[in-house]
Design an enzyme around this catalytic site. Structure first.
Site, PDB file in Angstrom:
ATOM      1  N   LYS A   1       9.853   5.768  26.645  1.00  0.00           N
ATOM      2  CA  LYS A   1       9.967   4.402  26.156  1.00  0.00           C
ATOM      3  C   LYS A   1       9.684   4.367  24.653  1.00  0.00           C
ATOM      4  O   LYS A   1       8.794   5.087  24.177  1.00  0.00           O
ATOM      5  CB  LYS A   1       8.934   3.550  26.914  1.00  0.00           C
ATOM      6  CG  LYS A   1       8.898   2.099  26.519  1.00  0.00           C
ATOM      7  CD  LYS A   1       7.873   1.345  27.354  1.00  0.00           C
ATOM      8  CE  LYS A   1       7.447   0.074  26.633  1.00  0.00           C
ATOM      9  NZ  LYS A   1       6.529  -0.760  27.386  1.00  0.00           N
TER      10      LYS A   1
ATOM     11  N   LYS B   1      -4.840   6.642  30.761  1.00  0.00           N
ATOM     12  CA  LYS B   1      -5.543   6.730  29.478  1.00  0.00           C
ATOM     13  C   LYS B   1      -6.895   7.406  29.604  1.00  0.00           C
ATOM     14  O   LYS B   1      -7.307   8.148  28.713  1.00  0.00           O
ATOM     15  CB  LYS B   1      -5.697   5.343  28.848  1.00  0.00           C
ATOM     16  CG  LYS B   1      -4.356   4.756  28.460  1.00  0.00           C
ATOM     17  CD  LYS B   1      -4.451   3.700  27.393  1.00  0.00           C
ATOM     18  CE  LYS B   1      -3.051   3.383  26.882  1.00  0.00           C
ATOM     19  NZ  LYS B   1      -2.963   2.103  26.202  1.00  0.00           N
TER      20      LYS B   1
ATOM     21  N   LYS C   1       5.384   3.015  19.268  1.00  0.00           N
ATOM     22  CA  LYS C   1       4.860   3.392  17.962  1.00  0.00           C
ATOM     23  C   LYS C   1       4.044   4.683  18.042  1.00  0.00           C
ATOM     24  O   LYS C   1       4.166   5.565  17.205  1.00  0.00           O
ATOM     25  CB  LYS C   1       3.989   2.246  17.430  1.00  0.00           C
ATOM     26  CG  LYS C   1       3.346   2.533  16.105  1.00  0.00           C
ATOM     27  CD  LYS C   1       3.976   1.703  15.003  1.00  0.00           C
ATOM     28  CE  LYS C   1       3.267   1.929  13.689  1.00  0.00           C
ATOM     29  NZ  LYS C   1       3.711   1.034  12.642  1.00  0.00           N
TER      30      LYS C   1
END
Ligand code: TRP
Length: 331
Positions: free
Chosen positions: A193, A111, A196
């Site tokens: 995977k 990230k 959202k």
């Protein structure tokens, strides 16, 4: 009875990946162990989130969990920020967590790579997760593989805290990861995977038409170019979803129709849409009732937070005392 803690971020509506991979198992666990589940809103305020929708995403996530079968009479369900002890314990734990260990977390590395300016909260995220778990002395934590490293860090933090402040008898148990039985569910792209943020999901509350629309462009066996080519169900994500949602006779029929090129992929997807919508109909109905009665959801979460807080407060009294903070005596 073992105590289980798990958390889920308030992404809004649950999707079938969350359900198959985690939430369904949470529902089973609540009748086997002492279960504590939290919508972890503090985890989701790190960098670039939308404050305008956080409250409704939190509420929708809670509705999804209740609709999926989390029963407030059997499990404690609460919103993380309603129990301020999470943030307090996190701070105390940051003081004994080496920076190097946080920098080694793969999720942090992934990230932070994409960011120009890295919020310290991103680095400390796993310490908040450790606080969530340790606050309740949880023995087991159901998580996906991607959280295994965070759980290992939690165990180290517990060990380190025990060594420093409870050397004779460990105060915090070292929690075990309970790896969820279902393998990770791929998204409609058949690659990543289901998530959202990748926009490759089917929502838990979508109806047959909406599901059908999303399935139409979904990736199947790439070797199957036209309807007349026979397919290989074992490499098709749509077939995997059939295995999760369709009865065994349908699964067998689908496989046979795919291998013989009797059905095209669209025929197969149409049946899948029916099966998913049918399986999830009771959840959709319950969610509809809960959405029509927001007071009931609020009451359930307020009760949940009160129960969680009773445990959290007790832990913090002990933690403050062992860490030497001066506390007025309880009267
Ligand atoms: N980090 C977890 C995730 O992204 C969510 C989470 C926060 C969690 N606190 C937790 C999971 C405590 C288990 C236990 O999936």
């Amino acid at each position: 009875m073992p105590r289980v803690f798990s958390g889920i971020q308030p992404t809004g509506d649950l999707h079938i990946g969350n359900w198959l991979g985690a939430v369904r198992n949470w529902v089973t666990l609540q009748s086997e162990v002492e279960a504590i589940y939290s919508v972890v809103d503090l985890h989701s305020v790190i960098g670039g989130y939308d404050p305008g929708s956080l409250a409704s995403r939190t509420q929708d996530m809670a509705i999804g969990l209740l609709a999926a079968g989390i029963d407030p009479d059997r499990a404690i369900l609460f919103v993380q920020s309603h129990v301020p002890e999470h943030a307090e314990l996190q701070w105390l734990l940051t003081t004994l967590t080496p920076l190097g260990e946080l920098e080694r977390m793969t999720q942090f590395k992934d990230k932070s790579q994409r960011l120009e300016s890295i919020p310290a909260g991103l680095l400390c995220y796993p310490i908040l997760q450790a606080a969530d778990i340790l606050l309740y002395h949880a023995d087991q934590v159901p998580v996906g593989e991607d959280q295994a490293q965070h759980l290992e860090l939690t165990r180290e933090i517990a060990r380190r805290w025990n060594a420093a402040f409870a050397p004779k008898q460990p105060f915090f148990p070292e929690p075990q990861a309970l790896m969820t039985p279902a393998r990770r569910i791929l998204g409609l792209d058949g690659q990543a995977k289901m998530s959202k943020s990748l926009g490759n999901t089917i929502g838990l509350l979508e109806d047959e038409e909406a599901i059908g629309k999303k399935l139409r462009p979904a990736v199947t066996d790439p070797a199957r170019v036209t309807k007349r080519d026979p397919g290989d169900p074992t490499v098709c994500n749509i077939f995997t979803l059939h295995q999760h949602f369709s009865p065994p006779e349908t699964v067998a029929h689908v496989a046979q129709q795919c291998r013989s090129a009797g059905w095209g992929c669209l025929d197969c997807k149409k049946v899948l849409a029916e099966q998913i919508a049918g399986t999830l109909a009771p959840i959709r109905d319950r969610a509809g009732e809960l959405k029509a009665d927001p007071g009931r959801v609020e009451d359930a979460l307020r009760d949940g937070a009160a129960k969680a807080r009773t445990i959290a407060r007790e832990t913090m009294v002990e933690v403050r005392e062992r860490m030497g903070l001066w506390q007025p005596r309880r009267r």
